[in-house]
Write an enzyme that holds these catalytic residues in place. Structure first.
Site, PDB file in Angstrom:
ATOM      1  N   HIS A 122      -8.044   4.346  -5.545  1.00  0.00           N
ATOM      2  CA  HIS A 122      -9.298   3.612  -5.769  1.00  0.00           C
ATOM      3  C   HIS A 122     -10.474   4.290  -5.063  1.00  0.00           C
ATOM      4  CE1 HIS A 122      -6.479   0.829  -7.478  1.00  0.00           C
ATOM      5  NE2 HIS A 122      -5.867   0.744  -6.308  1.00  0.00           N
ATOM      6  N   GLU A 159       3.490   2.535  -2.478  1.00  0.00           N
ATOM      7  CA  GLU A 159       2.892   1.233  -2.186  1.00  0.00           C
ATOM      8  C   GLU A 159       3.389   0.867  -0.789  1.00  0.00           C
ATOM      9  OE1 GLU A 159       0.804  -0.337  -4.027  1.00  0.00           O
ATOM     10  OE2 GLU A 159       1.104   0.222  -6.124  1.00  0.00           O
ATOM     11  N   HIS A 208      -1.282   3.880  -1.859  1.00  0.00           N
ATOM     12  CA  HIS A 208      -1.700   2.556  -2.321  1.00  0.00           C
ATOM     13  C   HIS A 208      -1.101   1.468  -1.442  1.00  0.00           C
ATOM     14  CE1 HIS A 208      -3.654   3.631  -6.150  1.00  0.00           C
ATOM     15  NE2 HIS A 208      -2.792   4.628  -6.168  1.00  0.00           N
ATOM     16  N   GLU A 265      -7.981  -2.485  -0.210  1.00  0.00           N
ATOM     17  CA  GLU A 265      -7.016  -1.410  -0.405  1.00  0.00           C
ATOM     18  C   GLU A 265      -7.686  -0.045  -0.333  1.00  0.00           C
ATOM     19  OE1 GLU A 265      -3.829   0.169  -3.795  1.00  0.00           O
ATOM     20  OE2 GLU A 265      -5.133  -1.539  -4.212  1.00  0.00           O
TER      21      GLU A 265
END
Length: 314
Positions: free
Chosen positions: A104, A278, A196, A141
Protein backbone atom coordinates in the site's frame (compact mmCIF):
# COMPACT_ATOMS: atom_id res chain seq x y z
CA UNK A 1 -4.24 -6.50 4.06
CA UNK A 2 -7.93 -7.19 4.26
CA UNK A 3 -9.81 -5.45 1.52
CA UNK A 4 -11.72 -5.90 -1.68
CA UNK A 5 -9.08 -4.91 -4.16
CA UNK A 6 -6.16 -5.90 -6.30
CA UNK A 7 -5.36 -9.18 -4.65
CA UNK A 8 -7.75 -10.30 -1.94
CA UNK A 9 -11.38 -10.83 -2.82
CA UNK A 10 -12.00 -14.64 -2.96
CA UNK A 11 -14.29 -16.31 -0.38
CA UNK A 12 -12.78 -17.30 2.93
CA UNK A 13 -11.79 -20.94 3.42
CA UNK A 14 -12.91 -22.91 6.50
CA UNK A 15 -11.29 -21.74 9.72
CA UNK A 16 -8.70 -23.92 11.37
CA UNK A 17 -8.25 -23.28 15.07
CA UNK A 18 -4.94 -23.85 16.74
CA UNK A 19 -4.72 -27.12 18.57
CA UNK A 20 -1.87 -28.64 20.57
CA UNK A 21 -0.05 -29.57 17.36
CA UNK A 22 -0.09 -26.02 16.07
CA UNK A 23 1.21 -24.69 19.37
CA UNK A 24 4.01 -27.23 19.20
CA UNK A 25 4.79 -25.99 15.70
CA UNK A 26 5.15 -22.45 16.99
CA UNK A 27 7.41 -23.58 19.83
CA UNK A 28 9.68 -25.96 17.94
CA UNK A 29 11.08 -24.51 14.75
CA UNK A 30 12.61 -27.74 13.44
CA UNK A 31 9.23 -29.40 13.71
CA UNK A 32 7.65 -26.44 11.97
CA UNK A 33 10.10 -26.64 9.10
CA UNK A 34 9.53 -30.34 8.64
CA UNK A 35 5.81 -29.74 8.59
CA UNK A 36 6.15 -26.98 6.01
CA UNK A 37 8.45 -29.02 3.80
CA UNK A 38 5.94 -31.85 3.56
CA UNK A 39 2.94 -29.56 3.33
CA UNK A 40 0.81 -30.29 0.27
CA UNK A 41 0.17 -27.08 -1.61
CA UNK A 42 -3.51 -26.40 -2.18
CA UNK A 43 -3.67 -23.92 -5.03
CA UNK A 44 -6.45 -21.39 -5.22
CA UNK A 45 -7.41 -21.80 -1.58
CA UNK A 46 -8.92 -18.35 -1.72
CA UNK A 47 -7.32 -17.15 1.50
CA UNK A 48 -9.97 -14.48 1.46
CA UNK A 49 -10.58 -11.84 4.04
CA UNK A 50 -13.84 -10.69 5.47
CA UNK A 51 -14.37 -7.31 7.04
CA UNK A 52 -13.01 -5.84 3.81
CA UNK A 53 -13.61 -2.22 3.00
CA UNK A 54 -13.92 -1.14 -0.64
CA UNK A 55 -11.68 1.75 -1.55
CA UNK A 56 -13.76 4.90 -1.57
CA UNK A 57 -13.08 8.41 -0.41
CA UNK A 58 -15.25 7.91 2.64
CA UNK A 59 -13.97 4.46 3.66
CA UNK A 60 -10.31 5.39 3.28
CA UNK A 61 -10.15 8.29 5.72
CA UNK A 62 -8.86 6.05 8.49
CA UNK A 63 -5.49 5.85 6.72
CA UNK A 64 -4.56 9.44 7.50
CA UNK A 65 -2.26 8.35 10.35
CA UNK A 66 -0.45 5.78 8.23
CA UNK A 67 3.08 7.03 8.72
CA UNK A 68 3.06 7.44 12.51
CA UNK A 69 3.90 4.32 14.57
CA UNK A 70 1.27 4.00 17.30
CA UNK A 71 3.81 3.31 20.03
CA UNK A 72 5.52 6.63 19.33
CA UNK A 73 8.79 5.04 18.27
CA UNK A 74 10.54 6.25 15.17
CA UNK A 75 11.16 3.98 12.21
CA UNK A 76 14.50 2.18 12.44
CA UNK A 77 15.60 3.82 9.18
CA UNK A 78 14.49 7.31 8.16
CA UNK A 79 12.59 7.76 4.91
CA UNK A 80 13.95 9.62 1.93
CA UNK A 81 15.47 7.07 -0.41
CA UNK A 82 13.85 6.53 -3.76
CA UNK A 83 12.77 3.00 -4.75
CA UNK A 84 15.79 2.71 -7.04
CA UNK A 85 18.26 3.70 -4.33
CA UNK A 86 20.42 0.86 -3.07
CA UNK A 87 23.61 0.55 -1.10
CA UNK A 88 25.96 -2.11 -2.44
CA UNK A 89 28.12 -3.57 0.30
CA UNK A 90 30.55 -6.26 1.22
CA UNK A 91 29.49 -9.31 3.14
CA UNK A 92 27.97 -12.74 2.60
CA UNK A 93 25.20 -11.27 0.40
CA UNK A 94 27.44 -9.04 -1.72
CA UNK A 95 26.14 -9.12 -5.29
CA UNK A 96 22.65 -10.23 -4.25
CA UNK A 97 19.64 -8.02 -4.94
CA UNK A 98 16.60 -8.02 -2.65
CA UNK A 99 13.44 -6.12 -3.58
CA UNK A 100 11.17 -5.21 -0.68
CA UNK A 101 7.59 -4.22 -1.47
CA UNK A 102 5.98 -2.32 1.44
CA UNK A 103 2.27 -2.93 0.89
CA UNK A 104 0.00 0.00 0.00
CA UNK A 105 1.00 3.65 0.44
CA UNK A 106 0.26 6.07 3.31
CA UNK A 107 -1.31 8.54 0.85
CA UNK A 108 -3.45 6.13 -1.16
CA UNK A 109 -6.58 7.34 0.62
CA UNK A 110 -6.15 10.72 -1.06
CA UNK A 111 -6.05 9.18 -4.55
CA UNK A 112 -9.03 6.83 -4.75
CA UNK A 113 -9.67 7.37 -8.47
CA UNK A 114 -6.07 6.50 -9.34
CA UNK A 115 -5.87 3.39 -7.18
CA UNK A 116 -9.32 2.14 -8.20
CA UNK A 117 -8.48 1.96 -11.90
CA UNK A 118 -8.17 -1.55 -13.33
CA UNK A 119 -4.78 -3.03 -14.24
CA UNK A 120 -3.74 -6.34 -15.76
CA UNK A 121 -2.66 -8.92 -13.17
CA UNK A 122 -1.81 -11.61 -15.69
CA UNK A 123 -4.93 -13.73 -15.45
CA UNK A 124 -7.52 -10.94 -15.31
CA UNK A 125 -7.87 -7.33 -14.21
CA UNK A 126 -8.16 -5.83 -10.73
CA UNK A 127 -7.79 -2.50 -8.99
CA UNK A 128 -4.39 -0.82 -9.11
CA UNK A 129 -4.01 -0.74 -5.31
CA UNK A 130 -5.98 -0.07 -2.12
CA UNK A 131 -5.55 1.78 1.16
CA UNK A 132 -4.99 -1.41 3.14
CA UNK A 133 -6.36 -2.02 6.61
CA UNK A 134 -5.62 -0.63 10.09
CA UNK A 135 -5.91 -1.48 13.77
CA UNK A 136 -9.11 -0.47 15.54
CA UNK A 137 -7.12 2.40 17.06
CA UNK A 138 -6.14 3.70 13.62
CA UNK A 139 -2.56 2.46 13.11
CA UNK A 140 -2.50 1.93 9.35
CA UNK A 141 -1.11 -1.07 7.54
CA UNK A 142 0.74 1.27 5.16
CA UNK A 143 2.68 2.74 8.10
CA UNK A 144 3.42 -0.72 9.47
CA UNK A 145 4.72 -2.07 6.17
CA UNK A 146 7.06 0.87 5.62
CA UNK A 147 8.47 0.62 9.13
CA UNK A 148 9.19 -3.12 8.88
CA UNK A 149 10.61 -2.70 5.36
CA UNK A 150 13.03 0.03 6.48
CA UNK A 151 14.21 -2.10 9.39
CA UNK A 152 14.75 -4.98 6.97
CA UNK A 153 16.76 -2.77 4.64
CA UNK A 154 19.20 -1.93 7.45
CA UNK A 155 19.65 -5.60 8.36
CA UNK A 156 20.07 -6.84 4.80
CA UNK A 157 22.47 -4.09 3.78
CA UNK A 158 24.67 -5.05 6.74
CA UNK A 159 24.88 -8.48 5.10
CA UNK A 160 26.07 -6.86 1.88
CA UNK A 161 22.84 -7.11 -0.11
CA UNK A 162 21.67 -4.47 -2.54
CA UNK A 163 18.17 -3.54 -1.39
CA UNK A 164 15.55 -1.83 -3.54
CA UNK A 165 12.06 -0.69 -2.56
CA UNK A 166 8.94 -0.49 -4.69
CA UNK A 167 8.02 2.63 -2.72
CA UNK A 168 9.43 4.40 0.32
CA UNK A 169 6.59 6.76 1.17
CA UNK A 170 8.01 9.01 -1.53
CA UNK A 171 5.21 8.63 -4.05
CA UNK A 172 1.78 10.33 -3.91
CA UNK A 173 0.06 6.95 -4.35
CA UNK A 174 0.72 3.35 -5.39
CA UNK A 175 2.50 2.00 -7.26
CA UNK A 176 -0.03 -0.31 -8.87
CA UNK A 177 0.38 -4.03 -8.27
CA UNK A 178 1.64 -4.65 -11.81
CA UNK A 179 4.37 -2.04 -11.38
CA UNK A 180 5.36 -3.51 -8.03
CA UNK A 181 6.02 -6.83 -9.77
CA UNK A 182 7.82 -5.10 -12.64
CA UNK A 183 10.22 -3.32 -10.26
CA UNK A 184 11.39 -6.68 -8.92
CA UNK A 185 11.68 -8.14 -12.40
CA UNK A 186 13.67 -5.22 -13.80
CA UNK A 187 16.01 -5.33 -10.80
CA UNK A 188 16.65 -9.02 -11.55
CA UNK A 189 16.04 -9.60 -7.86
CA UNK A 190 17.44 -12.73 -6.29
CA UNK A 191 14.51 -12.55 -3.87
CA UNK A 192 11.48 -10.29 -3.53
CA UNK A 193 8.98 -10.00 -0.71
CA UNK A 194 5.81 -7.99 -0.16
CA UNK A 195 5.15 -6.91 3.43
CA UNK A 196 1.56 -6.78 4.73
CA UNK A 197 -0.68 -7.20 7.76
CA UNK A 198 -4.17 -8.67 7.57
CA UNK A 199 -7.56 -7.28 8.54
CA UNK A 200 -9.50 -10.42 9.42
CA UNK A 201 -12.21 -10.79 12.11
CA UNK A 202 -11.39 -10.71 15.82
CA UNK A 203 -10.12 -14.09 16.97
CA UNK A 204 -8.28 -14.75 13.73
CA UNK A 205 -4.63 -14.60 14.70
CA UNK A 206 -1.14 -15.39 13.52
CA UNK A 207 0.99 -14.87 10.44
CA UNK A 208 1.02 -16.56 7.06
CA UNK A 209 3.31 -16.50 4.05
CA UNK A 210 1.70 -16.52 0.61
CA UNK A 211 3.56 -18.35 -2.16
CA UNK A 212 2.68 -18.42 -5.87
CA UNK A 213 0.92 -21.31 -7.50
CA UNK A 214 2.30 -22.56 -10.81
CA UNK A 215 0.19 -20.30 -13.02
CA UNK A 216 0.32 -20.38 -16.83
CA UNK A 217 -2.54 -18.29 -18.19
CA UNK A 218 -2.84 -15.00 -20.01
CA UNK A 219 0.36 -13.00 -19.45
CA UNK A 220 1.11 -14.83 -16.19
CA UNK A 221 3.69 -17.62 -16.08
CA UNK A 222 5.03 -18.48 -12.64
CA UNK A 223 6.09 -22.04 -13.46
CA UNK A 224 9.81 -21.28 -13.17
CA UNK A 225 9.54 -19.34 -9.91
CA UNK A 226 6.95 -21.47 -8.09
CA UNK A 227 9.47 -23.91 -6.56
CA UNK A 228 12.14 -21.36 -5.51
CA UNK A 229 9.41 -19.07 -4.18
CA UNK A 230 8.10 -21.89 -2.03
CA UNK A 231 11.61 -22.49 -0.71
CA UNK A 232 11.86 -18.77 0.11
CA UNK A 233 8.45 -18.87 1.79
CA UNK A 234 9.32 -21.88 3.94
CA UNK A 235 12.54 -20.27 5.13
CA UNK A 236 10.85 -16.96 5.92
CA UNK A 237 8.06 -18.73 7.82
CA UNK A 238 10.52 -20.80 9.85
CA UNK A 239 12.63 -17.79 10.79
CA UNK A 240 9.56 -15.71 11.59
CA UNK A 241 8.37 -18.33 14.10
CA UNK A 242 11.77 -18.60 15.71
CA UNK A 243 12.50 -14.88 16.06
CA UNK A 244 9.06 -13.42 16.83
CA UNK A 245 7.49 -16.35 18.70
CA UNK A 246 4.34 -15.84 16.62
CA UNK A 247 2.31 -18.88 15.70
CA UNK A 248 1.06 -19.68 12.19
CA UNK A 249 -2.37 -18.40 11.21
CA UNK A 250 -5.36 -20.13 12.78
CA UNK A 251 -7.69 -19.14 9.91
CA UNK A 252 -5.82 -19.94 6.68
CA UNK A 253 -3.07 -22.43 5.87
CA UNK A 254 -4.33 -25.22 8.15
CA UNK A 255 -1.72 -24.37 10.77
CA UNK A 256 1.25 -24.52 8.39
CA UNK A 257 1.89 -20.80 7.99
CA UNK A 258 1.88 -21.22 4.21
CA UNK A 259 -0.85 -20.43 1.69
CA UNK A 260 -0.67 -20.96 -2.08
CA UNK A 261 -2.43 -18.35 -4.23
CA UNK A 262 -3.02 -17.99 -7.96
CA UNK A 263 -4.95 -14.70 -7.91
CA UNK A 264 -2.36 -12.16 -6.82
CA UNK A 265 -1.00 -9.79 -9.43
CA UNK A 266 2.17 -9.20 -7.42
CA UNK A 267 2.97 -12.91 -7.70
CA UNK A 268 1.41 -13.75 -11.07
CA UNK A 269 3.48 -11.13 -12.87
CA UNK A 270 6.74 -11.87 -11.07
CA UNK A 271 9.62 -13.51 -12.94
CA UNK A 272 11.81 -13.67 -9.81
CA UNK A 273 11.31 -15.68 -6.59
CA UNK A 274 8.72 -13.77 -4.59
CA UNK A 275 6.39 -14.21 -1.60
CA UNK A 276 3.98 -12.13 0.46
CA UNK A 277 3.87 -12.18 4.25
CA UNK A 278 0.87 -11.22 6.37
CA UNK A 279 2.59 -10.53 9.68
CA UNK A 280 -0.56 -10.70 11.81
CA UNK A 281 -4.18 -9.57 12.05
CA UNK A 282 -4.50 -5.85 12.75
CA UNK A 283 -8.15 -6.24 13.78
CA UNK A 284 -7.41 -8.66 16.62
CA UNK A 285 -6.36 -6.89 19.81
CA UNK A 286 -3.69 -9.44 20.73
CA UNK A 287 -2.04 -9.37 17.31
CA UNK A 288 -2.45 -5.59 17.17
CA UNK A 289 -0.49 -5.25 20.41
CA UNK A 290 2.46 -6.87 18.66
CA UNK A 291 2.07 -5.05 15.35
CA UNK A 292 2.04 -1.65 17.07
CA UNK A 293 5.15 -2.40 19.14
CA UNK A 294 8.43 -1.08 17.77
CA UNK A 295 10.34 -3.84 19.56
CA UNK A 296 8.15 -6.51 17.96
CA UNK A 297 8.45 -4.91 14.52
CA UNK A 298 12.22 -5.15 14.87
CA UNK A 299 11.83 -8.87 15.58
CA UNK A 300 9.53 -9.22 12.57
CA UNK A 301 12.10 -7.48 10.36
CA UNK A 302 14.83 -9.74 11.72
CA UNK A 303 12.80 -12.91 11.25
CA UNK A 304 11.88 -12.07 7.67
CA UNK A 305 15.44 -10.97 6.85
CA UNK A 306 16.99 -14.10 8.28
CA UNK A 307 14.68 -16.19 6.12
CA UNK A 308 15.79 -14.24 3.05
CA UNK A 309 19.46 -14.62 4.01
CA UNK A 310 19.00 -18.37 4.44
CA UNK A 311 17.37 -18.61 0.99
CA UNK A 312 20.08 -16.56 -0.72
CA UNK A 313 22.92 -18.48 0.90
CA UNK A 314 21.32 -21.82 -0.01
Amino acid sequence: MSYVGPDFDPPRPPRFRRGPLTLAVAALVPTALVGWLVYEAVADTGGGRSGAVPVTASSATGSASASAPQDGKESAVPPGRTPATARAGSGPLAGKVVVIDPGHNPSNFRHTSEINRQVNIGTNRKECDTTGTSTNAGYAEAGFTLDVARRMRTLLEKQGATVKFTQDGDRPWGPCVDERARIGNEAHADAAISIHADGAPVGDRGFHVIVPAAVHAGSADTRKIAAPSRDLGERVAGSFVRVTGSAPSNYVGNGTGLVVRSDLGGLNLSTVPKVFIECGNMRDSKDAASLTSGAWRQKAAQGISEGIVSFLRG
